[in-house]
Design a protein around this motif. Structure first.
Motif, PDB file in Angstrom:
ATOM      1  N   GLY A  11      72.217  73.385 -31.416  1.00  0.00           N
ATOM      2  CA  GLY A  11      70.053  73.892 -31.258  1.00  0.00           C
ATOM      3  C   GLY A  11      69.716  72.622 -31.448  1.00  0.00           C
ATOM      4  N   MET A  12      69.117  72.999 -30.010  1.00  0.00           N
ATOM      5  CA  MET A  12      67.957  71.769 -29.966  1.00  0.00           C
ATOM      6  C   MET A  12      66.356  72.598 -30.557  1.00  0.00           C
ATOM      7  N   THR A  13      65.905  71.341 -31.260  1.00  0.00           N
ATOM      8  CA  THR A  13      64.589  72.095 -31.695  1.00  0.00           C
ATOM      9  C   THR A  13      63.962  71.224 -30.417  1.00  0.00           C
ATOM     10  N   LEU A  14      62.709  71.903 -30.095  1.00  0.00           N
ATOM     11  CA  LEU A  14      61.510  71.078 -29.153  1.00  0.00           C
ATOM     12  C   LEU A  14      60.314  71.263 -29.971  1.00  0.00           C
ATOM     13  N   ASN A  35      82.451  73.820 -22.201  1.00  0.00           N
ATOM     14  CA  ASN A  35      82.345  75.857 -23.278  1.00  0.00           C
ATOM     15  C   ASN A  35      81.641  75.617 -24.133  1.00  0.00           C
ATOM     16  N   PHE A  36      80.119  76.132 -24.235  1.00  0.00           N
ATOM     17  CA  PHE A  36      79.303  75.547 -25.253  1.00  0.00           C
ATOM     18  C   PHE A  36      78.076  76.797 -25.443  1.00  0.00           C
ATOM     19  N   GLY A  37      77.112  76.810 -26.271  1.00  0.00           N
ATOM     20  CA  GLY A  37      75.988  77.437 -25.803  1.00  0.00           C
ATOM     21  C   GLY A  37      74.887  76.236 -26.337  1.00  0.00           C
ATOM     22  N   LEU A  38      73.616  76.337 -25.457  1.00  0.00           N
ATOM     23  CA  LEU A  38      72.397  75.634 -25.809  1.00  0.00           C
ATOM     24  C   LEU A  38      71.248  76.416 -26.291  1.00  0.00           C
ATOM     25  N   ILE A  39      70.958  76.294 -27.410  1.00  0.00           N
ATOM     26  CA  ILE A  39      70.115  77.535 -28.017  1.00  0.00           C
ATOM     27  C   ILE A  39      68.627  76.269 -28.186  1.00  0.00           C
ATOM     28  N   ALA A  40      67.443  76.393 -27.551  1.00  0.00           N
ATOM     29  CA  ALA A  40      66.213  75.812 -27.446  1.00  0.00           C
ATOM     30  C   ALA A  40      65.046  76.035 -28.043  1.00  0.00           C
ATOM     31  N   ILE A  41      64.767  75.829 -29.249  1.00  0.00           N
ATOM     32  CA  ILE A  41      63.680  76.496 -30.107  1.00  0.00           C
ATOM     33  C   ILE A  41      62.398  75.855 -30.186  1.00  0.00           C
ATOM     34  N   ASP A  42      61.550  76.106 -28.966  1.00  0.00           N
ATOM     35  CA  ASP A  42      60.251  75.592 -28.761  1.00  0.00           C
ATOM     36  C   ASP A  42      59.545  76.360 -29.992  1.00  0.00           C
ATOM     37  N   ASN A  43      58.803  74.604 -30.654  1.00  0.00           N
ATOM     38  CA  ASN A  43      57.954  74.856 -31.825  1.00  0.00           C
ATOM     39  C   ASN A  43      56.803  74.580 -31.193  1.00  0.00           C
ATOM     40  N   ALA A  44      56.375  75.878 -30.486  1.00  0.00           N
ATOM     41  CA  ALA A  44      54.762  75.879 -30.270  1.00  0.00           C
ATOM     42  C   ALA A  44      54.064  74.915 -29.653  1.00  0.00           C
ATOM     43  N   SER A  45      55.141  73.936 -27.977  1.00  0.00           N
ATOM     44  CA  SER A  45      54.768  72.531 -27.827  1.00  0.00           C
ATOM     45  C   SER A  45      52.740  73.466 -26.627  1.00  0.00           C
ATOM     46  N   ILE A  63      72.031  78.060 -21.433  1.00  0.00           N
ATOM     47  CA  ILE A  63      70.851  78.021 -22.026  1.00  0.00           C
ATOM     48  C   ILE A  63      70.493  79.270 -22.618  1.00  0.00           C
ATOM     49  N   HIS A  64      69.764  79.104 -24.030  1.00  0.00           N
ATOM     50  CA  HIS A  64      68.868  80.498 -24.172  1.00  0.00           C
ATOM     51  C   HIS A  64      67.695  79.285 -25.124  1.00  0.00           C
ATOM     52  N   TYR A  65      66.968  80.361 -24.044  1.00  0.00           N
ATOM     53  CA  TYR A  65      65.494  79.002 -25.109  1.00  0.00           C
ATOM     54  C   TYR A  65      64.487  80.884 -25.604  1.00  0.00           C
ATOM     55  N   SER A  66      63.483  79.763 -26.636  1.00  0.00           N
ATOM     56  CA  SER A  66      62.225  80.321 -26.665  1.00  0.00           C
ATOM     57  C   SER A  66      61.142  80.060 -27.746  1.00  0.00           C
ATOM     58  N   LYS A  67      60.001  80.779 -27.149  1.00  0.00           N
ATOM     59  CA  LYS A  67      58.946  79.541 -28.218  1.00  0.00           C
ATOM     60  C   LYS A  67      58.808  80.723 -29.355  1.00  0.00           C
ATOM     61  N   ASN A  68      58.602  79.678 -30.658  1.00  0.00           N
ATOM     62  CA  ASN A  68      57.065  80.520 -31.241  1.00  0.00           C
ATOM     63  C   ASN A  68      55.912  80.517 -30.921  1.00  0.00           C
ATOM     64  N   PRO A  69      55.753  81.304 -31.179  1.00  0.00           N
ATOM     65  CA  PRO A  69      53.898  81.571 -30.847  1.00  0.00           C
ATOM     66  C   PRO A  69      52.770  81.283 -31.394  1.00  0.00           C
ATOM     67  N   SER A  70      53.357  80.413 -33.003  1.00  0.00           N
ATOM     68  CA  SER A  70      52.773  79.302 -33.149  1.00  0.00           C
ATOM     69  C   SER A  70      53.468  78.532 -34.211  1.00  0.00           C
ATOM     70  N   ASN A  71      53.167  77.202 -34.129  1.00  0.00           N
ATOM     71  CA  ASN A  71      54.055  75.865 -35.141  1.00  0.00           C
ATOM     72  C   ASN A  71      54.591  76.261 -36.833  1.00  0.00           C
ATOM     73  N   ALA A  81      66.902  78.014 -35.420  1.00  0.00           N
ATOM     74  CA  ALA A  81      67.772  77.296 -33.932  1.00  0.00           C
ATOM     75  C   ALA A  81      69.465  78.125 -34.811  1.00  0.00           C
ATOM     76  N   PHE A  82      69.391  77.949 -35.981  1.00  0.00           N
ATOM     77  CA  PHE A  82      70.754  77.722 -36.291  1.00  0.00           C
ATOM     78  C   PHE A  82      71.395  79.112 -36.912  1.00  0.00           C
ATOM     79  N   THR A  83      70.471  79.388 -37.352  1.00  0.00           N
ATOM     80  CA  THR A  83      70.455  81.312 -36.919  1.00  0.00           C
ATOM     81  C   THR A  83      70.113  82.087 -36.179  1.00  0.00           C
ATOM     82  N   THR A  84      69.568  81.533 -34.819  1.00  0.00           N
ATOM     83  CA  THR A  84      69.113  82.266 -34.006  1.00  0.00           C
ATOM     84  C   THR A  84      71.221  81.582 -32.732  1.00  0.00           C
ATOM     85  N   ALA A  85      71.502  80.841 -33.226  1.00  0.00           N
ATOM     86  CA  ALA A  85      73.128  80.327 -32.396  1.00  0.00           C
ATOM     87  C   ALA A  85      73.765  81.667 -33.291  1.00  0.00           C
TER      88      ALA A  85
END
Length: 313
Positions: A11-14, A35-45, A63-71, A81-85
């Motif tokens: 679970g990668m936080t960006l 054999n793994f997944g990579l969740i990337a959560i972008d905190n409104a970069s 890879i599964h990437y999503s971006k928060n609309p705001s910080n 990151a954990f709950t999405t995973a």
């Protein structure tokens, strides 16, 4: 890859580290155990993070990437990151938080899996950390080392409350998913890593792999500091400004007391917690207050100074 069959996830936080992001992502994708997944959560970069991650997502189905609309604050982003995973990979058995600027050795995942599989009582495995600066050069700093494998539960809880150091590195290790769920995902407080690890220790031990498998990048460092941070009060101020979305809660001004109180509430007064864990949780809280009494004094002194300054105004 089939999400229904995936049992391991990073679970990668960006947040605004696009300069270092490709190197970090590449090092995770290059793991020998693939054999793994990579969740990337972008905190409104606001930099080029989104474009970089979209390019990676087009090339690698893990890879599964999503971006928060705001910080939403650092803590909520770590939780997300954990709950999405867990939602994407319902059979997830192992989870590791990841940053957008550090570097993972290609054997990191395989050796951490080996460590956990060879010790079924372990809740967490983490490696020796190699500290590097902004340019990737190794820093001549010895970081704390800690593990509590092969201890009884009582000795383990005494140990985490009186001897545990280096929690900021331990939190980037490989966890059993169930150990995180039992302890609560990244509690909403200052130094949430310490608070969570105190409770995770009730359900399993911590193993340190005696190899430098992870390079942690430090920014604007002062090598004379033990943990590469500034003075304690400044450290707390920095966490309050980045960990919470908006106004920091009142307990963020005295985290030592809150860690002890939270552990006691979640064990001694928890009907789902067995008697042994309830008693050990209470004892651990008391020992933590004793060990960190100087920090507690600093926290309370700083808090009362703030109150007095507001009264004068």
């Amino acid at each position: 890859m089939n999400p229904q069959d995936t049992i391991i996830c990073f679970g990668m936080t960006l947040f605004n580290k696009c300069k270092y992001l490709p190197e970090s992502v590449d090092s995770i994708l290059a793991q020998n155990h693939s054999n793994f997944g990579l969740i990337a959560i972008d905190n409104a970069s606001t930099d080029n993070t989104e474009n970089i991650m979209n390019n990676y997502m087009d090339k690698d189905s893990r890879i599964h990437y999503s971006k928060n609309p705001s910080n939403i604050g650092l803590i909520q982003n770590w939780r997300k990151a954990f709950t999405t995973a867990l939602n994407l990979y319902p059979k997830m058995q192992y989870f590791a938080w990841a940053s957008d600027h550090d570097i993972w050795h290609k054997d990191w995942l395989s050796k951490h899996l080996d460590a956990l599989n060879s010790n079924l009582n372990a809740a967490l495995a983490y490696p020796i950390t190699e500290p590097i600066d902004e340019d990737g050069d190794t820093l001549s700093v010895k970081l704390p080392s800690y593990q509590n494998a092969h201890m009884s539960k009582y000795d383990r809880m005494v140990s985490v409350s009186t001897q545990m150091k280096g929690v900021g590195n331990m939190i980037y290790g490989l966890f059993r998913t169930q150990s995180i769920l039992k302890a609560g995902v990244h509690p909403y407080c200052i130094m949430p890593d310490r608070s969570m690890l105190l409770e995770i220790a009730l359900n399993g031990s911590f193993i340190q792999i005696e190899e430098p498998l992870w390079s942690r990048r430090y920014f604007n460092t002062n090598e004379s500091k033990e943990n590469l941070s500034t003075e304690y009060e400044v450290f707390l101020d920095r966490q309050r400004s980045t960990y919470f979305n908006g106004k920091a809660p009142i307990h963020s001004y005295f985290p030592t007391a809150w860690h002890a109180i939270r552990l006691t509430l979640r064990t001694l007064f928890n009907p789902k917690c067995n008697l042994q864990n309830s008693i050990l949780g209470f004892i651990t809280g008391l020992l933590l207050l004793k060990r960190r009494r100087r920090e507690l004094q600093k926290e309370l002194t700083a808090f009362f100074k703030i109150i007095i300054s507001k009264i004068k105004i």
